[in-house]
Design a protein around this motif. Structure first.
Motif, PDB file in Angstrom:
ATOM      1  N   ARG A   7       0.839  -1.205   0.000  1.00 19.70           N
ATOM      2  CA  ARG A   7       0.000   0.000   0.000  1.00 19.70           C
ATOM      3  C   ARG A   7       0.869   1.248   0.000  1.00 19.70           C
ATOM      4  NH1 ARG A   7       0.730   2.723   4.096  1.00 19.70           N
ATOM      5  NH2 ARG A   7       1.357   1.733   6.004  1.00 19.70           N
ATOM      6  N   ALA A   8       1.963   1.233   0.753  1.00 21.91           N
ATOM      7  CA  ALA A   8       2.858   2.389   0.802  1.00 21.91           C
ATOM      8  C   ALA A   8       3.580   2.562  -0.527  1.00 21.91           C
ATOM      9  CB  ALA A   8       3.864   2.228   1.943  1.00 21.91           C
ATOM     10  N   GLU A   9       3.988   1.455  -1.143  1.00 20.45           N
ATOM     11  CA  GLU A   9       4.642   1.530  -2.458  1.00 20.45           C
ATOM     12  C   GLU A   9       3.703   2.135  -3.499  1.00 20.45           C
ATOM     13  OE1 GLU A   9       5.951  -2.399  -3.453  1.00 20.45           O
ATOM     14  OE2 GLU A   9       7.535  -2.392  -1.950  1.00 20.45           O
ATOM     15  N   LEU A  10       2.394   1.949  -3.314  1.00 22.80           N
ATOM     16  CA  LEU A  10       1.400   2.464  -4.256  1.00 22.80           C
ATOM     17  C   LEU A  10       0.902   3.858  -3.873  1.00 22.80           C
ATOM     18  CD1 LEU A  10      -0.563  -0.858  -4.700  1.00 22.80           C
ATOM     19  CD2 LEU A  10       0.893   0.242  -6.401  1.00 22.80           C
ATOM     20  N   GLY A  11       1.487   4.431  -2.826  1.00 23.79           N
ATOM     21  CA  GLY A  11       1.110   5.786  -2.417  1.00 23.79           C
ATOM     22  C   GLY A  11      -0.140   5.852  -1.561  1.00 23.79           C
ATOM     23  N   CYS A  31     -14.853 -11.536  -2.099  1.00 23.08           N
ATOM     24  CA  CYS A  31     -15.560 -12.638  -1.433  1.00 23.08           C
ATOM     25  C   CYS A  31     -16.266 -12.245  -0.143  1.00 23.08           C
ATOM     26  CB  CYS A  31     -14.602 -13.802  -1.174  1.00 23.08           C
ATOM     27  SG  CYS A  31     -13.414 -13.489   0.157  1.00 23.08           S
ATOM     28  N   GLY A  32     -15.977 -11.061   0.368  1.00 17.69           N
ATOM     29  CA  GLY A  32     -16.644 -10.603   1.585  1.00 17.69           C
ATOM     30  C   GLY A  32     -16.051 -11.132   2.881  1.00 17.69           C
ATOM     31  N   ALA A  33     -14.893 -11.791   2.809  1.00 22.01           N
ATOM     32  CA  ALA A  33     -14.252 -12.307   4.022  1.00 22.01           C
ATOM     33  C   ALA A  33     -13.601 -11.166   4.803  1.00 22.01           C
ATOM     34  CB  ALA A  33     -13.201 -13.354   3.661  1.00 22.01           C
ATOM     35  N   ALA A  34     -13.774 -11.212   6.114  1.00 20.01           N
ATOM     36  CA  ALA A  34     -13.124 -10.225   6.978  1.00 20.01           C
ATOM     37  C   ALA A  34     -11.686 -10.667   7.232  1.00 20.01           C
ATOM     38  CB  ALA A  34     -13.883 -10.112   8.295  1.00 20.01           C
ATOM     39  N   PRO A  35     -10.753  -9.723   7.316  1.00 21.46           N
ATOM     40  CA  PRO A  35      -9.370 -10.108   7.603  1.00 21.46           C
ATOM     41  C   PRO A  35      -9.274 -10.717   8.993  1.00 21.46           C
ATOM     42  CG  PRO A  35      -9.619  -7.723   7.655  1.00 21.46           C
ATOM     43  CD  PRO A  35     -10.925  -8.291   7.198  1.00 21.46           C
ATOM     44  N   LYS A  36      -8.458 -11.778   9.115  1.00 22.91           N
ATOM     45  CA  LYS A  36      -8.309 -12.448  10.403  1.00 22.91           C
ATOM     46  C   LYS A  36      -6.968 -12.142  11.044  1.00 22.91           C
ATOM     47  CE  LYS A  36     -11.457 -16.272   9.462  1.00 22.91           C
ATOM     48  NZ  LYS A  36     -11.975 -15.966   8.173  1.00 22.91           N
ATOM     49  N   THR A  37      -5.888 -12.537  10.402  1.00 22.79           N
ATOM     50  CA  THR A  37      -4.571 -12.388  11.013  1.00 22.79           C
ATOM     51  C   THR A  37      -3.678 -11.396  10.288  1.00 22.79           C
ATOM     52  OG1 THR A  37      -3.698 -14.228   9.709  1.00 22.79           O
ATOM     53  CG2 THR A  37      -4.609 -14.758  11.871  1.00 22.79           C
ATOM     54  N   ARG A  38      -4.112 -10.879   9.166  1.00 24.43           N
ATOM     55  CA  ARG A  38      -3.296  -9.931   8.418  1.00 24.43           C
ATOM     56  C   ARG A  38      -4.203  -8.922   7.740  1.00 24.43           C
ATOM     57  NH1 ARG A  38      -0.535 -13.058   3.521  1.00 24.43           N
ATOM     58  NH2 ARG A  38      -0.284 -10.971   2.750  1.00 24.43           N
ATOM     59  N   ARG A  39      -3.612  -7.816   7.329  1.00 26.30           N
ATOM     60  CA  ARG A  39      -4.386  -6.812   6.595  1.00 26.30           C
ATOM     61  C   ARG A  39      -4.762  -7.362   5.232  1.00 26.30           C
ATOM     62  NH1 ARG A  39      -4.705  -1.674   8.073  1.00 26.30           N
ATOM     63  NH2 ARG A  39      -3.562  -1.004   9.895  1.00 26.30           N
ATOM     64  N   LEU A  40      -5.790  -6.781   4.648  1.00 23.51           N
ATOM     65  CA  LEU A  40      -6.154  -7.154   3.282  1.00 23.51           C
ATOM     66  C   LEU A  40      -5.086  -6.637   2.330  1.00 23.51           C
ATOM     67  CD1 LEU A  40      -9.976  -6.384   3.331  1.00 23.51           C
ATOM     68  CD2 LEU A  40      -8.884  -8.624   3.444  1.00 23.51           C
ATOM     69  N   ASP A  41      -4.898  -7.340   1.221  1.00 25.56           N
ATOM     70  CA  ASP A  41      -3.936  -6.925   0.198  1.00 25.56           C
ATOM     71  C   ASP A  41      -4.484  -5.733  -0.576  1.00 25.56           C
ATOM     72  OD1 ASP A  41      -2.410  -9.096   0.961  1.00 25.56           O
ATOM     73  OD2 ASP A  41      -2.925 -10.315  -0.776  1.00 25.56           O
ATOM     74  N   THR A  42      -3.591  -4.853  -0.997  1.00 28.63           N
ATOM     75  CA  THR A  42      -3.980  -3.703  -1.804  1.00 28.63           C
ATOM     76  C   THR A  42      -3.942  -4.116  -3.265  1.00 28.63           C
ATOM     77  OG1 THR A  42      -2.991  -2.238  -0.160  1.00 28.63           O
ATOM     78  CG2 THR A  42      -3.462  -1.288  -2.322  1.00 28.63           C
ATOM     79  N   ASP A  43      -5.115  -4.283  -3.868  1.00 25.02           N
ATOM     80  CA  ASP A  43      -5.201  -4.660  -5.274  1.00 25.02           C
ATOM     81  C   ASP A  43      -5.013  -3.409  -6.128  1.00 25.02           C
ATOM     82  OD1 ASP A  43      -5.779  -6.268  -7.583  1.00 25.02           O
ATOM     83  OD2 ASP A  43      -7.742  -5.308  -7.619  1.00 25.02           O
ATOM     84  N   HIS A  44      -4.262  -3.575  -7.218  1.00 27.15           N
ATOM     85  CA  HIS A  44      -3.994  -2.424  -8.089  1.00 27.15           C
ATOM     86  C   HIS A  44      -3.836  -2.874  -9.534  1.00 27.15           C
ATOM     87  CE1 HIS A  44      -0.062  -4.129  -7.292  1.00 27.15           C
ATOM     88  NE2 HIS A  44       0.400  -3.487  -8.352  1.00 27.15           N
ATOM     89  N   ASP A  45      -4.027  -1.932 -10.442  1.00 27.00           N
ATOM     90  CA  ASP A  45      -3.810  -2.164 -11.860  1.00 27.00           C
ATOM     91  C   ASP A  45      -2.305  -2.162 -12.098  1.00 27.00           C
ATOM     92  OD1 ASP A  45      -3.229  -1.415 -14.655  1.00 27.00           O
ATOM     93  OD2 ASP A  45      -5.401  -1.188 -14.839  1.00 27.00           O
ATOM     94  N   LYS A  47      -0.635  -1.989 -14.788  1.00 26.70           N
ATOM     95  CA  LYS A  47      -0.178  -1.067 -15.834  1.00 26.70           C
ATOM     96  C   LYS A  47      -0.127   0.368 -15.345  1.00 26.70           C
ATOM     97  CE  LYS A  47      -1.698  -3.893 -19.691  1.00 26.70           C
ATOM     98  NZ  LYS A  47      -2.675  -4.084 -20.741  1.00 26.70           N
ATOM     99  N   THR A  48      -1.152   0.778 -14.582  1.00 26.64           N
ATOM    100  CA  THR A  48      -1.239   2.179 -14.169  1.00 26.64           C
ATOM    101  C   THR A  48      -0.836   2.412 -12.715  1.00 26.64           C
ATOM    102  OG1 THR A  48      -3.536   1.997 -13.430  1.00 26.64           O
ATOM    103  CG2 THR A  48      -3.167   2.520 -15.770  1.00 26.64           C
ATOM    104  N   GLY A  49      -0.846   1.351 -11.911  1.00 27.40           N
ATOM    105  CA  GLY A  49      -0.561   1.497 -10.489  1.00 27.40           C
ATOM    106  C   GLY A  49      -1.756   1.976  -9.685  1.00 27.40           C
ATOM    107  N   THR A  50      -2.900   2.158 -10.335  1.00 28.20           N
ATOM    108  CA  THR A  50      -4.103   2.645  -9.677  1.00 28.20           C
ATOM    109  C   THR A  50      -4.650   1.591  -8.711  1.00 28.20           C
ATOM    110  OG1 THR A  50      -4.655   3.969 -11.611  1.00 28.20           O
ATOM    111  CG2 THR A  50      -6.434   3.542 -10.056  1.00 28.20           C
ATOM    112  N   VAL A  51      -4.896   2.003  -7.479  1.00 31.25           N
ATOM    113  CA  VAL A  51      -5.469   1.108  -6.476  1.00 31.25           C
ATOM    114  C   VAL A  51      -6.937   0.883  -6.806  1.00 31.25           C
ATOM    115  CG1 VAL A  51      -6.050   0.849  -4.032  1.00 31.25           C
ATOM    116  CG2 VAL A  51      -3.840   1.799  -4.700  1.00 31.25           C
ATOM    117  N   ARG A  52      -7.348  -0.413  -6.856  1.00 34.32           N
ATOM    118  CA  ARG A  52      -8.738  -0.760  -7.164  1.00 34.32           C
ATOM    119  C   ARG A  52      -9.540  -1.079  -5.916  1.00 34.32           C
ATOM    120  NH1 ARG A  52      -6.910  -4.403 -12.235  1.00 34.32           N
ATOM    121  NH2 ARG A  52      -5.949  -5.587 -10.563  1.00 34.32           N
ATOM    122  N   GLY A  53      -8.895  -1.669  -4.930  1.00 25.87           N
ATOM    123  CA  GLY A  53      -9.607  -2.050  -3.710  1.00 25.87           C
ATOM    124  C   GLY A  53      -8.738  -2.934  -2.845  1.00 25.87           C
TER     125      GLY A  53
END
Length: 85
Positions: A7-11, A31-45, A47-53
């Motif tokens: 997430r920090a690398e993606l700004g 999938c709607g799963a709540a994080p248990k032991t780690r943060r959710l991953d930052t999904d990004h494009d 090609k553009t580096g744009t964070v999607r979710g």
């Protein structure tokens, strides 16, 4: 030297992450799963580096970087047409 979180690398600041997580209801955007032991991953494009979710690790690994919106829609049409319960 310790690597920066993706997430920090993606700004994306921790505050931005928290806002995005709240907007998603605190769960994986796919999938709607709540994080248990780690943060959710930052999904990004890739090609553009744009964070999607934010995605759980399983969904993030299952979504290859070559998949496009069109491909997913075409795959959904194909599966709908060929689904046999």
């Amino acid at each position: 030297m310790k690597r920066k979180p993706r997430r920090a690398e993606l700004g994306l600041s921790i505050e931005d992450y928290d806002r995005l997580l709240a907007a998603q209801g605190g769960v994986c955007a796919i999938c709607g799963a709540a994080p248990k032991t780690r943060r959710l991953d930052t999904d990004h494009d890739h090609k553009t580096g744009t964070v999607r979710g934010l995605l759980c690790h399983r969904c993030n690994r299952a979504l290859p970087n070559w998949v496009t919106r069109k491909w997913l829609l075409d795959a959904a049409v194909y599966l709908r047409q060929n689904y046999r319960p």
